[in-house]
Design a protein around this motif. Sequence first.
Motif, mmCIF file in Angstrom:
data_model
loop_
_atom_site.group_PDB
_atom_site.id
_atom_site.type_symbol
_atom_site.label_atom_id
_atom_site.label_comp_id
_atom_site.label_asym_id
_atom_site.label_seq_id
_atom_site.Cartn_x
_atom_site.Cartn_y
_atom_site.Cartn_z
ATOM 1 N N UNK A 7 0.929 -1.199 0.063
ATOM 2 C CA UNK A 7 -0.095 0.134 0.069
ATOM 3 C C UNK A 7 0.802 1.103 0.069
ATOM 4 N N UNK A 8 2.016 1.143 -0.291
ATOM 5 C CA UNK A 8 2.983 2.403 -0.061
ATOM 6 C C UNK A 8 3.583 2.519 -1.701
ATOM 7 N N UNK A 9 2.931 3.602 -2.226
ATOM 8 C CA UNK A 9 3.610 3.844 -3.568
ATOM 9 C C UNK A 9 5.206 4.350 -3.391
ATOM 10 N N UNK A 10 6.099 3.989 -4.158
ATOM 11 C CA UNK A 10 7.279 4.242 -4.228
ATOM 12 C C UNK A 10 7.781 4.798 -5.509
ATOM 13 N N UNK A 11 9.024 5.849 -5.396
ATOM 14 C CA UNK A 11 9.583 6.368 -6.733
ATOM 15 C C UNK A 11 11.027 6.261 -6.702
ATOM 16 N N UNK A 12 11.352 5.764 -7.409
ATOM 17 C CA UNK A 12 12.941 5.333 -7.766
ATOM 18 C C UNK A 12 13.505 6.421 -7.982
ATOM 19 N N UNK A 13 14.639 6.822 -7.333
ATOM 20 C CA UNK A 13 15.367 8.091 -7.301
ATOM 21 C C UNK A 13 16.564 8.009 -8.086
ATOM 22 N N UNK A 14 17.109 8.911 -8.553
ATOM 23 C CA UNK A 14 18.251 8.778 -9.482
ATOM 24 C C UNK A 14 19.659 8.142 -8.899
ATOM 25 N N UNK A 15 19.617 8.306 -7.684
ATOM 26 C CA UNK A 15 20.821 7.610 -7.052
ATOM 27 C C UNK A 15 20.447 6.103 -6.338
ATOM 28 N N UNK A 16 19.530 5.471 -6.944
ATOM 29 C CA UNK A 16 19.224 4.239 -6.507
ATOM 30 C C UNK A 16 18.427 4.046 -5.333
ATOM 31 N N UNK A 17 18.199 5.078 -4.624
ATOM 32 C CA UNK A 17 17.302 5.084 -3.575
ATOM 33 C C UNK A 17 15.810 4.858 -3.918
ATOM 34 N N UNK A 18 14.952 4.642 -2.798
ATOM 35 C CA UNK A 18 13.608 4.694 -2.983
ATOM 36 C C UNK A 18 13.026 5.630 -2.239
ATOM 37 N N UNK A 19 11.936 6.685 -2.907
ATOM 38 C CA UNK A 19 11.125 7.445 -1.911
ATOM 39 C C UNK A 19 9.830 6.905 -1.769
ATOM 40 N N UNK A 20 9.328 6.644 -0.583
ATOM 41 C CA UNK A 20 7.996 5.875 -0.265
ATOM 42 C C UNK A 20 7.080 7.144 0.475
ATOM 43 N N UNK A 21 6.099 6.958 0.327
ATOM 44 C CA UNK A 21 4.849 8.094 0.617
ATOM 45 C C UNK A 21 3.693 7.246 1.363
ATOM 46 N N UNK A 22 3.027 7.762 2.150
ATOM 47 C CA UNK A 22 1.936 7.279 2.758
ATOM 48 C C UNK A 22 2.426 6.073 3.824
ATOM 49 N N UNK A 23 3.692 5.992 4.115
ATOM 50 C CA UNK A 23 3.899 5.201 5.126
ATOM 51 C C UNK A 23 5.161 5.778 6.068
ATOM 52 N N UNK A 24 5.269 5.325 7.312
ATOM 53 C CA UNK A 24 6.279 5.993 8.251
ATOM 54 C C UNK A 24 7.564 5.215 8.278
ATOM 55 N N UNK A 25 8.743 5.487 8.589
ATOM 56 C CA UNK A 25 9.870 4.934 8.800
ATOM 57 C C UNK A 25 9.784 3.953 9.728
ATOM 58 N N UNK A 26 9.041 3.845 10.700
ATOM 59 C CA UNK A 26 8.653 2.785 11.890
ATOM 60 C C UNK A 26 8.112 1.686 10.978
#
Length: 309
Positions: free
Chosen positions: A239-258
């Motif tokens: 349920x957490x949409x993710x976006x691939x970042x240019x440096x290889x990391x992923x940006x997730x929204x709608x969800x906490x780090x915990x």
Amino acid sequence: MIEARALTKRYGSKTAVDRVDFTVQPGKVTGFLGPNGAGKSTTMRMIVGLDKPTSGSVTVNGKRYAEHRSPLREVGVLLDAKAVHTGRSAYHHLLAQAATHGIAKRRVEEVIALTGLDKVARKRVGGFSLGMGQRLGIAAALLGDPKTLILDEPVNGLDPEGVTWVRMLVRSLAAEGRTVLLSSHLMSEMALTADHIIVLGRGQVLADAPVQDFIAGSGTATVRVRTPRPDLLAAALPGAPGTQLPDGAISLSGVTAEQIGEAAASAGVVLHELTPVSSSLEEAYMTLTQDEVEYRAGGVPASTQGGAR
């Protein structure tokens, strides 16, 4: 204190300000934001009596601006730094304003020193740079040692030292219990300066909140994640949409780090990075006003894409 109640201004069939309600409290810096054409300038002009409301009211320190016997001692205003007699020196420009309110020459000298105009005070204003003109406008606003300050784009044309000086000045004035209304398009500077935000869009109040509450309520916070198994992490967080970042990391929204950490642990996914990324004031502002922009630029001209051809 500045209080607007159902404040409205119409120009023929166009409504520039539409039943606006807000209160600018003393003891804090209130940022006044909005796209071009949002009604900010019209609102500020009504506050200081330059435009008459079609309906509603706005008061400064409990009275309409025109009702104050000594307006300069109540409200310091910078709306147009160029609105000066270019043949006068900075000193005589301020002296002429002081004379209208019985303000002593000593105060003129004080604001000249405060705004860093000492070396150019006897020079004609017509030869001033944009930054020096802004300093003169701020000096004029401070001349009556007012309880309330209204500053429109006060850092326009200032160098980094001048920008920092304005920031420290308005914060120190607010700390003394004065009311400060500050309008600017520089979101990075507003984020460092303002305590509270009022946002206008198409003549209406879109937001009126402390800066941190405004940012937190934008809903654009994300979490930056780095993992060698993004496929397994995605399966663990459907349920957490993710976006691939240019440096290889992923940006997730709608969800906490915990939540991400717990889901990764349950799925046996190794995480190399897990960093909450808070929204900026600019991001929150852009999210709020994206449908309120009256004047929108077009796309990048084709000739600029990919270099000259």
